[in-house]
Design an enzyme around this catalytic site. Structure first.
Site, PDB file in Angstrom:
ATOM      1  N   ASP A 316      14.794  -5.344  -1.442  1.00 49.44           N
ATOM      2  CA  ASP A 316      13.940  -4.176  -1.359  1.00 49.44           C
ATOM      3  C   ASP A 316      14.272  -3.371  -2.616  1.00 49.44           C
ATOM      4  O   ASP A 316      15.323  -3.559  -3.206  1.00 49.44           O
ATOM      5  CB  ASP A 316      14.329  -3.405  -0.090  1.00 49.44           C
ATOM      6  CG  ASP A 316      13.648  -2.063   0.010  1.00 49.44           C
ATOM      7  OD1 ASP A 316      12.418  -2.031  -0.096  1.00 49.44           O
ATOM      8  OD2 ASP A 316      14.342  -1.056   0.189  1.00 49.44           O
ATOM      9  N   ASP A 509      17.453  -1.349   2.792  1.00 41.82           N
ATOM     10  CA  ASP A 509      18.182  -0.154   3.204  1.00 41.82           C
ATOM     11  C   ASP A 509      17.807   0.255   4.629  1.00 41.82           C
ATOM     12  O   ASP A 509      18.260   1.267   5.126  1.00 41.82           O
ATOM     13  CB  ASP A 509      17.937   1.001   2.229  1.00 41.82           C
ATOM     14  CG  ASP A 509      16.464   1.375   2.147  1.00 41.82           C
ATOM     15  OD1 ASP A 509      15.638   0.702   2.797  1.00 41.82           O
ATOM     16  OD2 ASP A 509      16.136   2.331   1.433  1.00 41.82           O
ATOM     17  N   ASP A 513      11.927  -1.405   6.374  1.00 38.97           N
ATOM     18  CA  ASP A 513      12.092  -2.848   6.197  1.00 38.97           C
ATOM     19  C   ASP A 513      12.926  -3.508   7.292  1.00 38.97           C
ATOM     20  O   ASP A 513      13.360  -4.638   7.142  1.00 38.97           O
ATOM     21  CB  ASP A 513      12.618  -3.186   4.800  1.00 38.97           C
ATOM     22  CG  ASP A 513      13.897  -2.463   4.473  1.00 38.97           C
ATOM     23  OD1 ASP A 513      14.582  -2.026   5.397  1.00 38.97           O
ATOM     24  OD2 ASP A 513      14.203  -2.339   3.270  1.00 38.97           O
TER      25      ASP A 513
HETATM   26  P1  ADP Z   1      10.183   0.571  -0.881  1.00 40.28           P
HETATM   27  O1  ADP Z   1      11.443   0.880  -0.179  1.00 40.28           O
HETATM   28  O2  ADP Z   1      10.031  -0.884  -1.156  1.00 40.28           O
HETATM   29  O3  ADP Z   1       9.951   1.336  -2.125  1.00 40.28           O
HETATM   30  P2  ADP Z   1       8.601   1.761   1.315  1.00 40.28           P
HETATM   31  O4  ADP Z   1       7.825   0.903   2.230  1.00 40.28           O
HETATM   32  O5  ADP Z   1       9.772   2.487   1.844  1.00 40.28           O
HETATM   33  O6  ADP Z   1       8.927   0.850   0.061  1.00 40.28           O
HETATM   34  O7  ADP Z   1       7.615   2.843   0.718  1.00 40.28           O
HETATM   35  C1  ADP Z   1       6.455   2.415   0.023  1.00 40.28           C
HETATM   36  C2  ADP Z   1       5.712   3.545  -0.602  1.00 40.28           C
HETATM   37  O8  ADP Z   1       5.123   4.334   0.412  1.00 40.28           O
HETATM   38  C3  ADP Z   1       6.577   4.485  -1.398  1.00 40.28           C
HETATM   39  O9  ADP Z   1       6.775   4.043  -2.708  1.00 40.28           O
HETATM   40  C4  ADP Z   1       5.734   5.763  -1.334  1.00 40.28           C
HETATM   41  O10 ADP Z   1       4.735   5.721  -2.314  1.00 40.28           O
HETATM   42  C5  ADP Z   1       5.091   5.699   0.036  1.00 40.28           C
HETATM   43  N1  ADP Z   1       5.839   6.472   1.026  1.00 40.28           N
HETATM   44  C6  ADP Z   1       6.515   6.010   2.089  1.00 40.28           C
HETATM   45  N2  ADP Z   1       7.075   6.987   2.784  1.00 40.28           N
HETATM   46  C7  ADP Z   1       6.780   8.140   2.127  1.00 40.28           C
HETATM   47  C8  ADP Z   1       7.072   9.523   2.326  1.00 40.28           C
HETATM   48  N3  ADP Z   1       7.828   9.942   3.349  1.00 40.28           N
HETATM   49  N4  ADP Z   1       6.575  10.411   1.431  1.00 40.28           N
HETATM   50  C9  ADP Z   1       5.847  10.002   0.405  1.00 40.28           C
HETATM   51  N5  ADP Z   1       5.529   8.739   0.160  1.00 40.28           N
HETATM   52  C10 ADP Z   1       5.987   7.804   0.992  1.00 40.28           C
HETATM   53 MG    MG Z   2      12.844   0.936   1.369  1.00 39.55          MG
END
Ligand code: ADP
Ligand code: MG
Length: 615
Positions: A316, A509, A513
């Site tokens: 991730d 983390d 995921d």
């Molecule tokens: P990763 O850990 O692979 O970067 P995530 O699935 O955690 O992916 O998040 C993917 C995307 O979703 C982030 O890069 C962001 O753009 C958006 N996102 C997720 N949660 C939030 C949040 N709480 N506030 C703003 N954007 C978010």
């Molecule tokens: Mg993540």
């Protein structure tokens, strides 16, 4: 040495002295038998009892049985000294094994010596020393310098540096001050800290970790299961062979029964697979201990074994390869001030634990009035939606804007962009930048060196950001703009790339995921300071959050398996040779016992090597 081990050692020493005395005593006939029987009773009585009890319970074929039959048989053949000596050496070997096992158990317990003994609770202005179990959520505890943090909580007063090494293996102390979260098990070094407790002891980091370590050896590796199965067939086969050996040759050749009975008994003693039975679990135990020494928790020997077969590693991005603590690099409001936009973002993100949310709140830096927030909805992989001051507010990525049909401005920045919209109207964006962890690059290189075929990154972040990180780290492949469900799909595809025996690791983390962590052959979580979900969902937890520890534990896994293989070959090899010699009357009972004790000792010493790891 434990009390039991000390007692056992004294018993062995006394028996040995009596044994020598018995040999020197100038008695013959029944008197001699009586003297040796006394010594035999002292050193072997418990084994004989155990064998009888096992037979009553229907478990006939174990090593107690083998030793009893062999030594009682020796007495019937008139070989009293041999009978006693065999038992004596067997006990010496047993003692050595139990000493080695408890030593490695203890060293793990010492490494994990994180259980706090007491908590100083503040009650009516008075400090009261109580068991950490008795402290409730919301209580205030005071930790003086030199004391262990008893419970998880938030520092409300004081500043200090804390030693997290028992939890993370990290030797550099961390600075902590009022407002920060603190976890149990660390040692407070310099200042007095007042902490508001946020979790009961049973739910605390310490309790969770101790539970993990205690259960780690429950999940058996394939090699260990092999041993159990092996013993189930092996022992009866050996006993039947011994009976045949005692009966057939005398009948066929007309030789004396006593010769062949003695050979059969020797054969039985030789066949005891102690070294094998003890050293394999011990090696895995050592490996798990070695891993925890370097801040990696492996939840079972099955996982330690599987790690050696890793072919594909999927990472991730946020919080795993990057620090997950973003700094705001630019704020582009539409028709308000930058500070106002940041404030709205901080309100929208208030309930989220996503690294992005945490960073925005940190950048805002002020308290949030939660009465102004309602109807919060976190949309995984998109962002958040909340009602703030009565207005529907959106904060998230491009996907969120498209989903809600809001025209947005695209940004050319290489960082992660959070777009904001209020009541369906675009309000501007905040650009934040993450940093790659200091050891991520080294981690990828070490993994390549350790023979990993493919390294892949999955991220929900924008393509520009994802590709940039993947390029800098020289990953083989990167998939970007994924929703949590897409991550599972990609993982399924990648599962097909590897060979049937090979394993796929997913490192994450635990935020957005957890399903992928669970789906992978081995899920590794950055357990670091905080995230419970990750610690629970994963098979392996990296306490220091350093990706380079993956290569360390893979190499350790390979080393452990090497040791296991060496021990199997050594034990079976020596066994085989002595068994054949014994069957032909070329190995005495002495040789049999020496070979078994000797092989056990070598195997145990070899197993302990798994505990030592290069820092
Ligand atoms: P990763 O850990 O692979 O970067 P995530 O699935 O955690 O992916 O998040 C993917 C995307 O979703 C982030 O890069 C962001 O753009 C958006 N996102 C997720 N949660 C939030 C949040 N709480 N506030 C703003 N954007 C978010
Ligand atoms: Mg993540």
């Amino acid at each position: 040495m434990s009390k039991r081990e000390k007692k056992q050692l004294i018993r062995i020493l006394i028996s040995a002295l009596l044994y020598i005395a018995a040999i020197l005593l100038p008695v013959e006939g029944l008197a001699k038998l009586a003297v040796f029987l006394v010594v035999y009773g002292i050193i072997g009585g418990d084994i004989l009892l155990k064998a009888c009890r096992n037979i009553l319970n229907g478990q006939v074929f174990d090593e107690n049985f083998l030793m009893s039959v062999a030594t009682v048989g020796a007495f019937f053949l008139g070989e009293y000294p041999e009978g006693v000596a065999v038992m004596l050496f067997y006990q010496v070997g047993e003692w050595f094994q139990s000493y080695a096992v408890s030593k490695s158990r203890r060293s793990i317990a010492e490494l994990m010596d994180i259980r706090p003994d007491f908590a100083n609770v503040l009650r009516d202005g008075q400090l009261e020393q109580v068991d950490p179990d008795e402290v409730k959520v919301g209580d205030t505890v005071v930790v003086k310098p030199g004391e262990r943090i008893p419970l998880d909580g938030i520092v409300i007063e004081g500043a200090s540096s804390i030693d997290t090494s028992a939890l993370t293996g990290e030797s550099v102390p961390r600075d902590i001050e009022a407002g920060q979260a603190i976890i149990s098990g660390c040692i407070n070094q310099t200042g007095r800290l007042t902490i508001e407790v946020t979790k009961e002891f049973g739910q605390s980091t310490v309790a969770k970790i101790l539970e993990l370590v205690e259960n780690a050896s429950d999940k058996k590796s394939k090699s260990e299961n092999f041993i159990t199965k092996f013993a189930r067939y092996y022992t009866p086969v050996v006993v039947i062979a011994a009976v045949l050996l005692a009966v057939l040759p005398p009948l066929l050749t007309g030789q004396a029964f006593s010769i062949w009975i003695e050979r059969a008994l020797t054969f039985l003693v030789i066949s005891c697979p102690c070294a094998l039975v003890i050293s394999i679990p011990l090696s895995f135990f050592g490996g798990i201990g070695g891993a925890s020494k370097s801040g990696v928790l492996v939840k079972g020997s099955n996982y330690l074994e599987a790690l050696a077969a890793t072919e594909v590693i999927v990472f991730d991005k946020t919080g795993t390869l990057t620090k997950g603590s973003f700094a705001v690099s630019s704020i582009q409001p539409e028709d308000m001030t930058a500070d106002e936009l940041l404030e709205i973002a901080a309100y929208a993100e208030d309930y989220s634990n996503h690294p992005i949310a945490v960073s925005i709140k940190k950048a805002f830096g002020r308290d949030v009035d939660t009465t102004r927030i309602s109807d919060v909805e976190e949309i995984a992989g998109h962002g958040v939606k909340a009602v703030i001051n009565g207005k529907v507010t959106l904060a998230g990525n491009v996907k969120l804007m498209e989903r809600e049909k809001i025209p947005y401005k695209s940004s050319t920045s290489a960082g992660t962009v959070i777009h904001l919209a209020i009541e369906g109207k675009y309000a501007g964006y905040i650009c934040i930048e993450d940093e790659i962890k200091a050891d991520s690059r080294q981690a990828i290189q070490e993994l390549k060196a350790a023979g990993i075929r493919k390294t892949v990154m999955l991220t929900g972040d924008a393509d520009a950001v994802g590709q940039k990180v993947a390029g800098e780290l020289m990953l083989d492949q990167a998939y970007t703009e994924l929703l949590p469900a897409d991550k599972v799909d990609r993982l399924e595809e990648l599962m097909k790339v590897k060979s049937t025996k090979g394993k796929l690791i997913f490192v994450g983390d635990g935020i957005n995921d957890a399903p992928v962590l669970a789906r992978a052959d081995i899920g590794i979580a950055m357990g670091g300071l905080g995230s419970d979900a990750a610690i629970e969902a994963a098979d392996v937890v990296i306490m220091t959050d350093e990706p380079s520890k993956i290569a360390t534990v893979i190499n350790l896994s390979k080393k452990t398996l090497r040791i296991v293989r060496q021990n199997i070959i050594l034990a079976l090899g020596v066994k085989g040779v002595v068994l054949v010699l014994g069957a032909f009357g070329l190995a005495s009972m002495w040789a049999a016992v020496f070979s078994d004790v000797g092989v056990s000792v070598i195997a145990i010493l070899n197993a302990i090597r798994a505990l030592n790891i290069k820092k």
